[in-house]
Design a protein around this motif. Structure first.
Motif, PDB file in Angstrom:
ATOM      1  N   ASP A  92     -29.663   5.646  13.677  1.00 48.20           N
ATOM      2  CA  ASP A  92     -30.005   4.247  13.907  1.00 48.20           C
ATOM      3  C   ASP A  92     -29.328   3.768  15.193  1.00 48.20           C
ATOM      4  O   ASP A  92     -28.314   4.322  15.628  1.00 48.20           O
ATOM      5  N   ASN A  93     -29.858   2.707  15.753  1.00 49.56           N
ATOM      6  CA  ASN A  93     -29.305   2.197  17.011  1.00 49.56           C
ATOM      7  C   ASN A  93     -28.091   1.299  16.801  1.00 49.56           C
ATOM      8  O   ASN A  93     -27.449   0.900  17.759  1.00 49.56           O
ATOM      9  N   ASP A  94     -27.804   0.946  15.548  1.00 53.52           N
ATOM     10  CA  ASP A  94     -26.646   0.104  15.270  1.00 53.52           C
ATOM     11  C   ASP A  94     -25.928   0.612  14.022  1.00 53.52           C
ATOM     12  O   ASP A  94     -26.281   1.654  13.472  1.00 53.52           O
ATOM     13  N   ILE A  95     -24.902  -0.109  13.594  1.00 51.60           N
ATOM     14  CA  ILE A  95     -24.158   0.279  12.405  1.00 51.60           C
ATOM     15  C   ILE A  95     -25.070   0.094  11.179  1.00 51.60           C
ATOM     16  O   ILE A  95     -25.537  -1.024  10.918  1.00 51.60           O
ATOM     17  N   PRO A  96     -25.324   1.154  10.412  1.00 50.96           N
ATOM     18  CA  PRO A  96     -26.326   1.082   9.328  1.00 50.96           C
ATOM     19  C   PRO A  96     -25.787   0.488   8.032  1.00 50.96           C
ATOM     20  O   PRO A  96     -25.772   1.147   6.983  1.00 50.96           O
ATOM     21  N   ILE A  97     -25.373  -0.782   8.087  1.00 52.18           N
ATOM     22  CA  ILE A  97     -24.767  -1.429   6.920  1.00 52.18           C
ATOM     23  C   ILE A  97     -25.723  -1.434   5.725  1.00 52.18           C
ATOM     24  O   ILE A  97     -25.317  -1.185   4.587  1.00 52.18           O
ATOM     25  N   LEU A  98     -26.992  -1.718   5.987  1.00 59.78           N
ATOM     26  CA  LEU A  98     -27.957  -1.766   4.885  1.00 59.78           C
ATOM     27  C   LEU A  98     -28.111  -0.405   4.204  1.00 59.78           C
ATOM     28  O   LEU A  98     -28.362  -0.328   3.000  1.00 59.78           O
ATOM     29  N   ARG A  99     -27.955   0.671   4.960  1.00 59.21           N
ATOM     30  CA  ARG A  99     -28.043   2.007   4.355  1.00 59.21           C
ATOM     31  C   ARG A  99     -26.830   2.287   3.475  1.00 59.21           C
ATOM     32  O   ARG A  99     -26.943   2.947   2.444  1.00 59.21           O
ATOM     33  N   TYR A 100     -25.646   1.806   3.885  1.00 60.17           N
ATOM     34  CA  TYR A 100     -24.471   1.958   3.020  1.00 60.17           C
ATOM     35  C   TYR A 100     -24.748   1.301   1.666  1.00 60.17           C
ATOM     36  O   TYR A 100     -24.538   1.908   0.607  1.00 60.17           O
ATOM     37  N   ILE A 101     -25.214   0.051   1.731  1.00 61.97           N
ATOM     38  CA  ILE A 101     -25.422  -0.729   0.505  1.00 61.97           C
ATOM     39  C   ILE A 101     -26.570  -0.156  -0.320  1.00 61.97           C
ATOM     40  O   ILE A 101     -26.472  -0.030  -1.545  1.00 61.97           O
ATOM     41  N   ALA A 102     -27.667   0.194   0.355  1.00 61.05           N
ATOM     42  CA  ALA A 102     -28.834   0.729  -0.356  1.00 61.05           C
ATOM     43  C   ALA A 102     -28.492   2.036  -1.055  1.00 61.05           C
ATOM     44  O   ALA A 102     -28.883   2.268  -2.211  1.00 61.05           O
ATOM     45  N   ASN A 103     -27.750   2.908  -0.379  1.00 58.12           N
ATOM     46  CA  ASN A 103     -27.433   4.209  -0.964  1.00 58.12           C
ATOM     47  C   ASN A 103     -26.524   4.073  -2.186  1.00 58.12           C
ATOM     48  O   ASN A 103     -26.645   4.826  -3.154  1.00 58.12           O
ATOM     49  N   ALA A 104     -25.637   3.083  -2.147  1.00 56.77           N
ATOM     50  CA  ALA A 104     -24.684   2.906  -3.251  1.00 56.77           C
ATOM     51  C   ALA A 104     -25.265   2.100  -4.412  1.00 56.77           C
ATOM     52  O   ALA A 104     -25.000   2.402  -5.579  1.00 56.77           O
ATOM     53  N   PHE A 105     -26.060   1.069  -4.099  1.00 57.36           N
ATOM     54  CA  PHE A 105     -26.465   0.120  -5.135  1.00 57.36           C
ATOM     55  C   PHE A 105     -27.976  -0.023  -5.302  1.00 57.36           C
ATOM     56  O   PHE A 105     -28.421  -0.783  -6.178  1.00 57.36           O
ATOM     57  N   GLY A 106     -28.747   0.674  -4.487  1.00 55.23           N
ATOM     58  CA  GLY A 106     -30.199   0.533  -4.563  1.00 55.23           C
ATOM     59  C   GLY A 106     -30.769   0.935  -5.907  1.00 55.23           C
ATOM     60  O   GLY A 106     -31.710   0.318  -6.414  1.00 55.23           O
ATOM     61  N   GLY A 107     -30.195   1.985  -6.510  1.00 61.38           N
ATOM     62  CA  GLY A 107     -30.683   2.437  -7.809  1.00 61.38           C
ATOM     63  C   GLY A 107     -30.464   1.391  -8.890  1.00 61.38           C
ATOM     64  O   GLY A 107     -31.358   1.145  -9.718  1.00 61.38           O
ATOM     65  N   GLY A 108     -29.299   0.767  -8.900  1.00 62.00           N
ATOM     66  CA  GLY A 108     -29.019  -0.287  -9.869  1.00 62.00           C
ATOM     67  C   GLY A 108     -29.927  -1.494  -9.670  1.00 62.00           C
ATOM     68  O   GLY A 108     -30.368  -2.128 -10.635  1.00 62.00           O
TER      69      GLY A 108
END
Length: 211
Positions: A30-46
């Motif tokens: 990604d071109n920037d810090i992938p904050i949404l990917r951190y959150i999605a990977n950890a909590f997306g399933g819940g």
């Protein structure tokens, strides 16, 4: 709070730290810090579990989730900075990836446990309960990866990962023992990885013999 609950909670936090690192890996281009990917990977399933299967307000949007989100964002940022921006040596990067793999194997069981325990509260339908455990465990990785489910399962190694997860869901539905579930999934993933390593070695050996 009994000892099993405390241990599962600790394993859960180890798991979301691992998820933060995996989210960083998935967003390294990604071109920037992938904050949404951190959150999605950890909590997306819940999130998917609550919205799609249980039809309850997502835990992710509650105040109780804020400390967990902050932890995941901090860990994800540190991982991105030290391992992907600063370009540390391959030795340390390899060690980090091994740690992430091990912690993910244990954390996965805690996600299944948490997802199914919540489903037990709201439903007595076996298919919904199993789906909640499965989606809680693997849904975040799918969201963070940004690929369709069918494309992900085309990868045999990932397909085996999902198969072990579903076996873990079935195991927990029958026996309801959280620590045994964590061990069951961790051992299952270890055996799958070992089989893959043996297969890769045999393929390399055969190619050398042919050559």
């Amino acid at each position: 709070m009994d000892s099993n609950t405390i241990i599962i909670s600790l394993i859960y936090y180890i798991g979301i730290v691992s998820c933060a690192a995996q989210g960083a890996e998935k967003g390294k281009y990604d071109n920037d810090i992938p904050i949404l990917r951190y959150i999605a990977n950890a909590f997306g399933g819940g999130f998917m579990r609550d919205v799609i299967f249980l039809s309850v307000p997502p835990w992710l949007f509650t105040l109780s989730a804020l400390p967990d989100i902050i932890l995941v964002v901090i860990i994800g940022f540190l991982y991105t900075y030290y391992f992907l921006i600063c370009n540390v040596s391959n030795k340390y990067y390899s060690i980090a990836m091994q740690i992430v793999t091990i912690t993910d194997a244990f954390g996965l069981g805690s996600f299944v446990c948490i997802g199914m325990d919540k489903a037990f509260i709201y439903s007595d339908n076996i298919f919904i309960i199993l789906a909640c455990g499965y989606v809680t465990a693997i849904g975040g990785g799918i969201l963070a990866r940004g690929k369709s489910f069918t494309k992900i399962l085309n990868n045999k190694e990932i397909a085996r990962y999902h198969f072990v997860t579903m076996l873990g869901c079935c195991y927990y539905y029958i026996f309801r023992h959280s620590l045994c579930l964590v061990c069951f999934i961790a051992i299952g993933l270890f055996l799958v990885n070992q089989c893959q390593l043996v297969k890769n070695f045999e393929n390399r050996t055969n190619s050398l013999n042919i050559g």
